[in-house]
Design an enzyme around this catalytic site. Structure first.
Site, PDB file in Angstrom:
ATOM      1  N   ASP A  95       0.796  -1.232   0.000  1.00  0.00           N
ATOM      2  CA  ASP A  95       0.000   0.000   0.000  1.00  0.00           C
ATOM      3  C   ASP A  95       0.829   1.283   0.000  1.00  0.00           C
ATOM      4  O   ASP A  95       0.306   2.357   0.313  1.00  0.00           O
ATOM      5  CB  ASP A  95      -0.954   0.006   1.204  1.00  0.00           C
ATOM      6  N   ASP A 156      -6.313  -4.602  -4.597  1.00  0.00           N
ATOM      7  CA  ASP A 156      -6.035  -3.239  -4.129  1.00  0.00           C
ATOM      8  C   ASP A 156      -4.689  -2.726  -4.646  1.00  0.00           C
ATOM      9  O   ASP A 156      -4.492  -1.525  -4.840  1.00  0.00           O
ATOM     10  CB  ASP A 156      -6.010  -3.175  -2.591  1.00  0.00           C
TER      11      ASP A 156
HETATM   12  N1  GLY Z   1      -6.980  -1.751   0.780  1.00  0.00           N
HETATM   13  C1  GLY Z   1      -7.832  -2.247   1.802  1.00  0.00           C
HETATM   14  C2  GLY Z   1      -9.225  -1.891   1.603  1.00  0.00           C
HETATM   15  O1  GLY Z   1      -9.647  -1.489   0.538  1.00  0.00           O
HETATM   16  O2  GLY Z   1      -9.963  -2.006   2.566  1.00  0.00           O
END
Ligand code: GLY
Length: 374
Positions: A95, A156
């Site tokens: 992330d 994600d």
């Molecule tokens: N990236 C984690 C979520 O979308 O909750």
């Protein structure tokens, strides 16, 4: 855009500005994630949390559009605090785009701050280092409590690839974009189902790279359709197209977008999972805002004949959010109500910071005030 939509976007941008200016005064030193009685909480003590760039990103959008110093100062405070995460190996994961594109890269784009550029390049190098050569994917998360998840990848991650595209452009070193493209190629095969719906988690053998199976993740179950994951795919693949010009990413983004559009309920309100029971009132406003940004991105790349579909779908999502799920009261900090983190959580329907970020980005796109972040 028709004149009514333009007027709506301009009026909504002014409401966002008024609300967030008021809120910025009492949010100094905070890194918000959720709210308590309508007031932002503070994630400063959980500095590696994946959402810690979103408020900073919203502040940079506001600073770029309106110029108030308080937005810049609060955003810089968040960026400085994130240095602690950069120095924590277990705090770094897939992330990094969410954390450093919205803080350091935004700062660098606006001010040419060399310290910000350095931070973002370190984050990009760490993200690139998560690439699994056998499976050609970027590893998700880290192993906590002995869990063997070295072979997991999640949809994600598509939204974090722009940190690698940015680093490639900034340094002239193609390794960064080669890794981003390799991951996007794997994701377009492993995550996207025939009907355009999306797997949240795909498991690979981390040694051989063989795909082992899928997991339901934050959605209802294996094979279901977690709406925020759909949003990550729509916007993520569209952005990979923007950065590479590879048509297959645009095709994939359109396929995911059409699946999303065909499942929007009459109310325009987005459930946590498109497969959930109709009786459940669990919503995810964040999925609506992310998908709208993705639809607007796709609109910029398709033919004149195709544009209205993506524009109108985005407008339906955004106008519904504004009419039914926005709070413009200046005694509270959040804008969007009724976000949900995951289907299997105990609680649903509450404000979450990334919903506000993407809603702000989408509205600013519509009225030409956007700072491009990805
Ligand atoms: N990236 C984690 C979520 O979308 O909750």
């Amino acid at each position: 855009m028709n004149s009514k939509d333009t007027q709506w976007a301009n009026e909504t941008a002014e409401k966002i500005y008024k609300k967030m200016k008021n809120s910025a005064e009492r949010s100094k030193n905070k890194i918000p994630y959720l709210t308590v009685n309508g007031i932002f909480d503070d994630c400063s003590d959980n500095i590696s949390w994946w959402t810690n760039g979103f408020y900073g990103g919203q502040l940079w959008q506001l600073y770029n559009a309106y110029g108030d110093e308080i937005f810049r100062l609060n955003a810089e405070d968040i960026e400085n605090k994130l240095d602690k995460s950069l120095m924590d190996y277990m705090g770094m994961d897939h992330d990094s785009g969410f954390k450093w594109l919205l803080t350091s890269v935004a700062n660098y784009r606006l001010t040419k701050n060399e310290r910000s550029k350095n931070r973002a390049l370190l984050a990009a190098a760490n993200l690139a280092g998560r690439f699994n050569l056998s499976g050609r994917f970027i590893r998700a998360w880290n192993s906590w409590g002995g869990e063997r998840n070295e072979g997991w990848a999640i949809i994600d991650c598509m939204m974090n690839l722009p940190l690698l595209y940015w680093a490639a452009e900034e340094t002239g070193d193609p390794r960064f974009s080669q890794i981003a493209k390799a991951h996007a190629d794997t994701a377009s095969k492993a995550f996207v189902r025939e009907n355009g719906s999306i797997n949240h988690i795909v498991q690979f053998d981390p040694n051989t790279g063989e795909m082992i199976g899928t997991m339901g993740g934050q959605g209802m179950e294996i094979g279901s359709s977690w709406t925020r994951g759909q949003g990550w795919a729509i916007y993520g693949f569209a952005l990979s197209y923007r950065h590479t010009g590879d048509e297959k990413y645009l095709k994939t983004a359109k396929k995911a977008a059409k699946y999303f559009a065909s499942n929007i309920p009459e109310s325009g309100l987005i459930p946590v999972d498109f497969c959930q029971d109709n009786e459940l009132d669990w919503e995810d406003s964040t999925a609506a805002a992310i998908a709208a940004c993705g639809m607007l991105e796709i609109e910029t790349h398709v033919t004149e004949a195709e544009k209205p579909f993506f524009r109108e779908t985005a407008m339906k999502l955004l106008r519904t959010l504004e009419e039914k799920r926005s709070n413009w009261n200046t005694d509270t900090d959040y804008i969007l109500e009724n976000g949900s983190v995951a289907y299997h959580d105990e609680k649903h329907n509450f404000p979450i910071v990334y919903g506000d970020y993407y809603f702000t980005e989408a509205v600013f796109k519509l009225c030409g005030k956007e700072l491009f972040m990805w």
